[in-house]
Scaffold this active site. Structure first.
Site, PDB file in Angstrom:
ATOM      1  CB  SER A  57      -0.936   0.031   1.300  1.00 31.79           C
ATOM      2  OG  SER A  57      -0.227  -0.217   2.472  1.00 31.79           O
ATOM      3  CG  ASP A 114      -3.898   5.756   7.190  1.00 29.42           C
ATOM      4  OD1 ASP A 114      -2.705   5.626   7.562  1.00 29.42           O
ATOM      5  OD2 ASP A 114      -4.375   5.062   5.964  1.00 29.42           O
ATOM      6  CG  HIS A 123      -1.064   3.829   4.590  1.00 30.11           C
ATOM      7  ND1 HIS A 123      -2.166   3.603   5.094  1.00 30.11           N
ATOM      8  CD2 HIS A 123      -0.460   2.961   3.821  1.00 30.11           C
ATOM      9  CE1 HIS A 123      -2.175   2.343   4.727  1.00 30.11           C
ATOM     10  NE2 HIS A 123      -1.177   1.691   4.170  1.00 30.11           N
TER      11      HIS A 123
END
Length: 399
Positions: A55, A361, A364
């Site tokens: 991610s 968050d 990240h």
């Protein structure tokens, strides 16, 4: 735990002017760079980027395959969710921009006439190097590194056939066969593997597992090499023990549990061990693939430096999250609705100024942090050998 989960001056103008022109060109990273024994090389002029990862560099795979990203993701730069786990651009976006190439489209996202002329992104959120016994709902993903490299093989095979058919429409949308050897292959994966090791500490031999993970990574590098890849830009894994999502669940830690900046020691120690093994495997691959250029990039040190100097660099404390609700021991994830203990319904929105935060968050990074990190990676400050990314294809010429 789910870890969802950047012409010489004419000699006749005089030696002084020539040296001045060369100095200016080097400072701008536009023309030539001097490497070892006085050798001078021009930039690599990469034809494309092919990216593999999780991610941290997913630009839309998971959003296309499963559930689209939700607001407020993407709010800073794109002003809407675009499949990136941040408020804006990722490190890979800044790398592409620095190389003069467009943002990478996710391989499986074909909506809207997507162009792959200058590369493709195979990274997917939650991805690991080693296959995990998890479903998507448990934080797993079908897009492990071996699947990503298999997708690249399919991409190259199918686009080569289309190019051979001579149809102009297809040739303008896909790389030419000769572009693959002139592309840079960026790799940023391993964080979720470390997270899986952390979950099983005391239940399995962590040292043996980490060794197996890097061996599987090496297998995929060799596979890509067999498909024509020659320049590899390989990120190690970041300081997972500094992720705010983990830190917020810790209360009254025993002495030595946290380091001097408040990160979890044993988690970062596992990341460091993985990184050491990864670096060793990269060095061994250089001997086995002598005409390839393999650059090892210490993203752990870059991120740790930012977190350690957060306020000095203009950010709030590195342990603070911008998006989501995290107060009084209650948590609502970024972009989700939740109900507090007193019955109040709340939305996990973003902070007033994301650019003041390092963490978006809890897992990240914000666009501002990604840009800070990318600026220090592309100039070679954290690379072995210390080459700027514009000249990373030259390592094989230095061996």
């Amino acid at each position: 735990m789910r870890w969802r989960a950047l012409p010489h001056a004419h000699l006749c103008a005089g030696m002084l002017l020539s040296l001045l022109a060369l100095t200016l060109s080097l400072a701008a990273n536009q023309n030539q760079v001097k490497i070892e024994q006085g050798s001078v090389f021009a930039p690599c002029d990469f034809a494309a980027i092919f990216n593999f990862g999780d991610s941290n560099s997913d630009t839309g795979c998971m959003a296309a395959a499963f559930y689209p990203e939700i607001s407020p993701y993407g709010e800073t730069f794109f002003h809407e969710p675009v499949g990136r786990a941040s408020d804006g651009r990722l490190i890979i976006d800044f790398i592409a921009n620095y190389l003069g190439l467009p943002f990478l489209n996710a391989y499986i996202d074909s909506i809207g006439g997507t162009s792959y002329r200058q590369g493709a992104n195979f990274a997917a959120g939650s991805s690991t190097i080693r296959r995990q016994n998890r479903t998507f709902y448990d934080g797993g993903t079908p897009f492990t590194l071996d699947i990503q490299t298999a997708q690249f093989y399919q991409f190259k095979s199918r686009t080569s056939r289309l190019n051979n058919q001579g149809k102009k429409h297809f040739r303008n949308r896909f790389p030419r066969p000769e572009d693959y050897a002139k592309a840079i292959f960026t790799m940023d994966i391993g964080q979720n593997d470390i997270a899986a090791v952390i979950e099983k500490v005391g239940k399995e031999d962590s040292h043996a597992v980490l060794s197996d993970i890097v061996e599987q990574f090496a297998t995929q590098v060799k596979f890509l090499y067999g498909q024509g890849a020659r320049t590899f830009w390989i990120h190690n894994t970041g300081p997972i023990g500094c992720l705010p999502l983990s830190l917020h669940s810790i209360h009254d830690p025993p002495p030595g549990f946290l380091d001097h900046i408040g990160c979890i020691n044993f988690q970062n120690d596992l990341a460091k061990e993985f990184n050491e093994k990864l670096k060793n495997i990269v060095v061994s691959l250089r001997a086995k693939l002598p005409d390839a250029s393999l650059i090892y990039v210490d993203i752990f040190s870059a991120k740790y430096k930012l977190i350690s100097n957060a306020k000095k660099e203009g950010f709030v404390d590195g342990g603070e999250m911008c998006c989501g609700y995290h107060e009084n021991g209650e948590h609502v994830s970024c972009g989700n609705k939740g109900r507090l203990g007193n019955g109040t319904e709340i939305f996990g929105g973003s902070c007033e100024d994301p650019s003041s935060h390092i963490s978006w968050d809890g897992v990240h990074y914000t666009e501002a942090a990604n840009q800070w990190i990318a600026n220090r990676l592309v100039n070679g400050s954290f690379s072995d050998p210390p080459l700027p990314i514009t000249h990373s294809c030259r390592h094989s010429q230095m061996q």
